[in-house]
Motif scaffolding. Structure first.
Motif, mmCIF file in Angstrom:
data_model
loop_
_atom_site.group_PDB
_atom_site.id
_atom_site.type_symbol
_atom_site.label_atom_id
_atom_site.label_comp_id
_atom_site.label_asym_id
_atom_site.label_seq_id
_atom_site.Cartn_x
_atom_site.Cartn_y
_atom_site.Cartn_z
ATOM 1 N N SER A 206 1.729 9.229 -7.493
ATOM 2 C CA SER A 206 2.344 8.086 -8.180
ATOM 3 C C SER A 206 3.778 7.843 -7.712
ATOM 4 N N THR A 207 4.420 8.898 -7.213
ATOM 5 C CA THR A 207 5.813 8.768 -6.767
ATOM 6 C C THR A 207 5.925 8.349 -5.307
ATOM 7 N N ALA A 208 4.801 8.236 -4.631
ATOM 8 C CA ALA A 208 4.827 7.902 -3.195
ATOM 9 C C ALA A 208 5.341 6.489 -2.969
ATOM 10 N N GLY A 209 6.078 6.301 -1.880
ATOM 11 C CA GLY A 209 6.587 4.979 -1.520
ATOM 12 C C GLY A 209 5.535 4.167 -0.775
ATOM 13 N N THR A 210 5.883 2.945 -0.422
ATOM 14 C CA THR A 210 4.969 2.067 0.307
ATOM 15 C C THR A 210 5.359 2.007 1.776
ATOM 16 N N TYR A 211 4.466 1.489 2.598
ATOM 17 C CA TYR A 211 4.742 1.357 4.031
ATOM 18 C C TYR A 211 5.843 0.326 4.258
ATOM 19 N N SER A 212 6.722 0.624 5.216
ATOM 20 C CA SER A 212 7.871 -0.257 5.463
ATOM 21 C C SER A 212 7.590 -1.326 6.514
ATOM 22 N N SER A 213 6.498 -1.185 7.252
ATOM 23 C CA SER A 213 6.161 -2.178 8.280
ATOM 24 C C SER A 213 4.671 -2.104 8.574
ATOM 25 N N VAL A 214 4.161 -3.135 9.238
ATOM 26 C CA VAL A 214 2.747 -3.145 9.625
ATOM 27 C C VAL A 214 2.466 -2.013 10.608
ATOM 28 N N PHE A 215 3.407 -1.749 11.516
ATOM 29 C CA PHE A 215 3.205 -0.660 12.477
ATOM 30 C C PHE A 215 3.095 0.684 11.761
ATOM 31 N N ASP A 216 3.944 0.915 10.766
ATOM 32 C CA ASP A 216 3.875 2.165 10.001
ATOM 33 C C ASP A 216 2.517 2.300 9.307
ATOM 34 N N PHE A 217 2.030 1.188 8.745
ATOM 35 C CA PHE A 217 0.725 1.205 8.083
ATOM 36 C C PHE A 217 -0.381 1.554 9.076
ATOM 37 N N CYS A 218 -0.396 0.852 10.210
ATOM 38 C CA CYS A 218 -1.460 1.061 11.206
ATOM 39 C C CYS A 218 -1.416 2.478 11.775
ATOM 40 N N ALA A 219 -0.214 2.941 12.116
ATOM 41 C CA ALA A 219 -0.079 4.282 12.685
ATOM 42 C C ALA A 219 -0.478 5.348 11.669
ATOM 43 N N GLY A 220 -0.167 5.116 10.403
ATOM 44 C CA GLY A 220 -0.495 6.078 9.362
ATOM 45 C C GLY A 220 -1.960 6.068 8.986
ATOM 46 N N ARG A 221 -2.527 4.882 8.756
ATOM 47 C CA ARG A 221 -3.929 4.785 8.342
ATOM 48 C C ARG A 221 -4.869 5.262 9.446
ATOM 49 N N PRO B 239 -7.070 0.972 1.641
ATOM 50 C CA PRO B 239 -7.693 1.972 0.763
ATOM 51 C C PRO B 239 -8.559 1.281 -0.283
ATOM 52 N N SER B 240 -9.682 1.888 -0.636
ATOM 53 C CA SER B 240 -10.614 1.254 -1.570
ATOM 54 C C SER B 240 -10.025 1.087 -2.961
ATOM 55 N N ASN B 241 -8.985 1.859 -3.306
ATOM 56 C CA ASN B 241 -8.341 1.708 -4.610
ATOM 57 C C ASN B 241 -7.012 0.982 -4.495
ATOM 58 N N SER B 242 -6.825 0.276 -3.387
ATOM 59 C CA SER B 242 -5.560 -0.429 -3.157
ATOM 60 C C SER B 242 -5.446 -1.634 -4.069
ATOM 61 N N SER B 243 -4.265 -1.864 -4.596
ATOM 62 C CA SER B 243 -4.031 -3.028 -5.442
ATOM 63 C C SER B 243 -4.097 -4.309 -4.635
ATOM 64 N N VAL C 272 0.838 -1.205 0.000
ATOM 65 C CA VAL C 272 0.000 0.000 0.000
ATOM 66 C C VAL C 272 0.869 1.250 0.000
ATOM 67 N N LYS C 273 0.521 2.213 -0.837
ATOM 68 C CA LYS C 273 1.271 3.461 -0.911
ATOM 69 C C LYS C 273 0.935 4.366 0.268
ATOM 70 N N VAL C 274 1.934 5.101 0.728
ATOM 71 C CA VAL C 274 1.757 6.025 1.851
ATOM 72 C C VAL C 274 0.842 7.178 1.447
ATOM 73 N N ALA C 275 0.902 7.599 0.205
ATOM 74 C CA ALA C 275 0.078 8.702 -0.301
ATOM 75 C C ALA C 275 -0.418 8.360 -1.700
ATOM 76 N N LYS C 276 -1.344 9.183 -2.230
ATOM 77 C CA LYS C 276 -1.959 8.902 -3.526
ATOM 78 C C LYS C 276 -1.037 9.202 -4.709
#
Length: 273
Positions: free
Chosen positions: A118-133, A158-162, A112-116
């Motif tokens: 196209s150049t945004a990176g992906t989350y590096s850990s489950v904790f980063d994902f949870c804390a961010g989302r 995200p509803s448009n997540s791959s 999952v991308k950190v932001a919408k």
């Protein structure tokens, strides 16, 4: 004492010292000192915080060196969370609930991308994902400046997540939304306004799914990909045959989703709040 006797005594004393030293060293190795694990935590809470092990504690209870919560009590707590919508009324409990491997799959969230952008990176850990989302989620916002409900800390994909999402998750994202089928030729702006509400544009993406449309419309003429600002929608029965009467229409061009669009021969599915 002779020289040979003196040297013999000196050698015996050194051997004794070496033997004792080796025993002490072995004892120290057996006992050992376990290094304290270092935790990451949510930090920002005024009263509570969640660490990356899924424990919740108050700021005074956190270990000042390891930054971990005490390992007592419930782990991966979902207190104050709606497990269908995957939304909570507390940021810290949202993070704790999200960290449960049974609810959040590591291989999915790391895509999952950190932001919408196209150049945004992906989350590096489950904790980063949870804390961010849990901290910021545009899908829990209505009219861009207010929350849909108190349960606005959400950890769903995200509803448009791959990575995809289940139908239950999609329906959960409609928590607090009044889904209304409009009249023929009517825009969602008009549909919602006639019910004393406003159209919520970022929920059109959730409704733009065949499984969701089939819960609110008959879709007896199948569910077809189409293009147009009036989707998601259903073609009315008396439409010309070339327009596929009775079919539900969704668009693959997400940028076309709009509250303003309408068509003479369709009835729109509208998210109002």
């Amino acid at each position: 004492m002779s020289k040979s006797g003196f040297y013999l005594s000196w050698i015996l004393v050194h051997l004794f010292v070496l033997q004792v030293s080796s025993r002490i060293s072995a004892i120290r190795k057996d006992i050992g000192f376990q290094e304290k694990p270092i935790c990451r935590n949510t930090v920002q809470g005024r009263y509570l915080l969640s660490d990356d092990n899924g424990h919740i504690c108050d700021a005074l209870s956190v270990d000042p060196q390891s930054r971990c919560c005490p390992g007592k009590g419930e782990k991966f707590s979902c207190h104050g969370c709606n497990l269908l919508s995957q939304c909570c009324n507390s940021y810290e409990f949202c993070v704790s609930c999200c960290l449960n491997p049974a609810r959040t799959q590591k291989e999915q969230v790391l895509k999952v991308k950190v932001a919408k952008q196209s150049t945004a990176g992906t989350y590096s850990s489950v904790f980063d994902f949870c804390a961010g989302r849990c901290r910021h989620n545009s899908e829990s916002v209505v009219h861009e400046n207010a929350y849909i409900s108190d349960f606005h800390h959400c950890f769903s994909l995200p509803s448009n997540s791959s990575a995809g999402a289940t139908n239950a998750n999609l329906e959960g994202r409609l928590n607090g939304i009044n889904v209304i089928v409009g009249r023929q030729g009517e825009s969602c702006d008009s549909v919602c306004k006639s019910n004393g509400q406003s159209c919520v544009p970022n929920k059109l993406l959730v409704l733009n799914q065949c499984d969701i449309m089939q819960k609110y419309m008959s879709c007896k003429g199948a569910c077809l990909a189409s293009m147009g600002p009036d989707q998601p929608a259903e073609v009315v029965d008396d439409a010309p045959k070339n327009l596929n009467p009775g079919a539900c229409l969704f668009t693959r061009t997400q940028s076309m989703l709009s509250c303003e669009g309408s068509h003479l021969y369709t009835r729109r599915l509208c998210p109002c709040a």
